[in-house]
Design an enzyme around this catalytic site. Sequence first.
Site, PDB file in Angstrom:
ATOM      1  N   GLU A   3     -12.360  46.039  88.073  1.00 52.54           N
ATOM      2  CA  GLU A   3     -11.834  44.860  88.768  1.00 52.54           C
ATOM      3  C   GLU A   3     -10.414  45.148  89.236  1.00 52.54           C
ATOM      4  O   GLU A   3      -9.604  45.690  88.483  1.00 52.54           O
ATOM      5  CB  GLU A   3     -11.776  43.634  87.848  1.00 52.54           C
ATOM      6  CG  GLU A   3     -13.090  43.067  87.418  1.00 52.54           C
ATOM      7  CD  GLU A   3     -12.906  41.762  86.645  1.00 52.54           C
ATOM      8  OE1 GLU A   3     -11.823  41.135  86.757  1.00 52.54           O
ATOM      9  OE2 GLU A   3     -13.845  41.372  85.940  1.00 52.54           O
ATOM     10  N   ARG A  28     -21.042  45.131  92.556  1.00 48.55           N
ATOM     11  CA  ARG A  28     -21.101  44.631  91.180  1.00 48.55           C
ATOM     12  C   ARG A  28     -21.676  43.221  91.202  1.00 48.55           C
ATOM     13  O   ARG A  28     -21.272  42.390  92.020  1.00 48.55           O
ATOM     14  CB  ARG A  28     -19.697  44.641  90.585  1.00 48.55           C
ATOM     15  CG  ARG A  28     -19.566  44.191  89.131  1.00 48.55           C
ATOM     16  CD  ARG A  28     -18.095  44.247  88.800  1.00 48.55           C
ATOM     17  NE  ARG A  28     -17.769  44.026  87.408  1.00 48.55           N
ATOM     18  CZ  ARG A  28     -16.905  43.094  86.992  1.00 48.55           C
ATOM     19  NH1 ARG A  28     -16.355  42.261  87.873  1.00 48.55           N
ATOM     20  NH2 ARG A  28     -16.602  42.985  85.727  1.00 48.55           N
ATOM     21  N   GLU A  57     -14.976  42.137  80.280  1.00 45.32           N
ATOM     22  CA  GLU A  57     -13.627  42.126  79.692  1.00 45.32           C
ATOM     23  C   GLU A  57     -13.702  41.831  78.196  1.00 45.32           C
ATOM     24  O   GLU A  57     -13.234  40.802  77.704  1.00 45.32           O
ATOM     25  CB  GLU A  57     -12.724  41.116  80.424  1.00 45.32           C
ATOM     26  CG  GLU A  57     -12.398  41.552  81.835  1.00 45.32           C
ATOM     27  CD  GLU A  57     -11.367  40.668  82.518  1.00 45.32           C
ATOM     28  OE1 GLU A  57     -10.625  41.183  83.377  1.00 45.32           O
ATOM     29  OE2 GLU A  57     -11.299  39.464  82.202  1.00 45.32           O
TER      30      GLU A  57
END
Length: 396
Positions: free
Chosen positions: A295, A95, A185
């Site tokens: 995550e 990522r 997020e």
Amino acid sequence: MPSRSSRTAEEQSPGLSRRSVFAAAGGLALAGFAATPAHAASTAARGSGGALSVRGADLSFLPQLEEAGVKYRDLKGRVRPAERILADAGANYQRIRVWVNPPKGYTDKKRALGLARRAKQAGLKILLDPHYADFWADPSKQPIPAGWPTELPALTEKVRTYTRDLVRAFAAQGTPIDMFQMGNEITAGILWPVGKLYPEEGPQRWSEFATLLKAGIEGARQGAGKRPLKVMLHIDRGGKLGDTRWFFDQITAQGVPFDIIGQSYYPMWHGSLADLKANLEDSVSRYGKPVLLAETSYPWTIEDGDGYENLIKDASALPDVARFPATPAGQAGYYEALREILAGIPGGNGLGFLAWEPAWVPGVGWEPGAGAPNDNLTQFDFSGRALPSIRAYRRP
């Protein structure tokens, strides 16, 4: 995961927490939502031999750490690049975070492209994570980059063209991306105040938020051209079923097109492993989408490696510390438990996991002049030697 300055327990999106009771009661109607059948997603979700199809890490700090003199060693003590160590352990994804105009040395477009070249050379696929901000974007802050428009029509077009050109740049250098994450997020929206979901005053901005998401997704697909591209929406509610329902019920009602539900899951903030399992299974059933832990991390020690206060400095913050103590063995056990949960998601719809900055050992701060608040959540010890938890990247 956001910067240390913004990460505390559960306060980032108080509006979301207040509304979770409505989600738990059933949320919005999902009539007309075209769910992906579980059997159709199964092949994509699993590799041959029952392996999780995504096993990787965010290594966006890596160039800065190497410039600071950090060297990484594998489990046998051999000095090697961190991405090669993880790839040899079985990782297949990297990522890459990208900011628009961050402080010097942090991951801008040029740095992200360099990371992509290294990832492809190591045999890793790429998940691109644009923050749509000049620096950290997370549930507590999602600032519009300096110089970008601040009115919805012009901002929408900027999001589309920026994303298109960014994705094209990766393809142009021979490192096309394999998965695209629309913001980081985004539990409380993006590009505040235009796309802020929980403003201090006024109505919720779901329509504006969805407009911006659709523009970015359209731009990503334009940039990818004929190459298939999976799109993930990423929130930070791994073990929070009510909050997850509230968010994705609204996203569904707004008609935002996406392929994967991404979650951050840190047990010190997002509930127990049992909570995580229940939430992931509910999401697959409710929305017909595979799930990915975009995550995660877990402490291997409670000690601090750089004199800068860590996020986790007390083992009592861990909900299952008796089972998974803050030791190298306890950390390894945590990742094995994640594998088991993901592999057990019905229909093979648990895609896998991405460890967050497992190479962020002491040497580089979360901002210039600061330290590393996560140096005990890595998969390398303070000296840069790999910890046993990297075995969780294996394919079988």
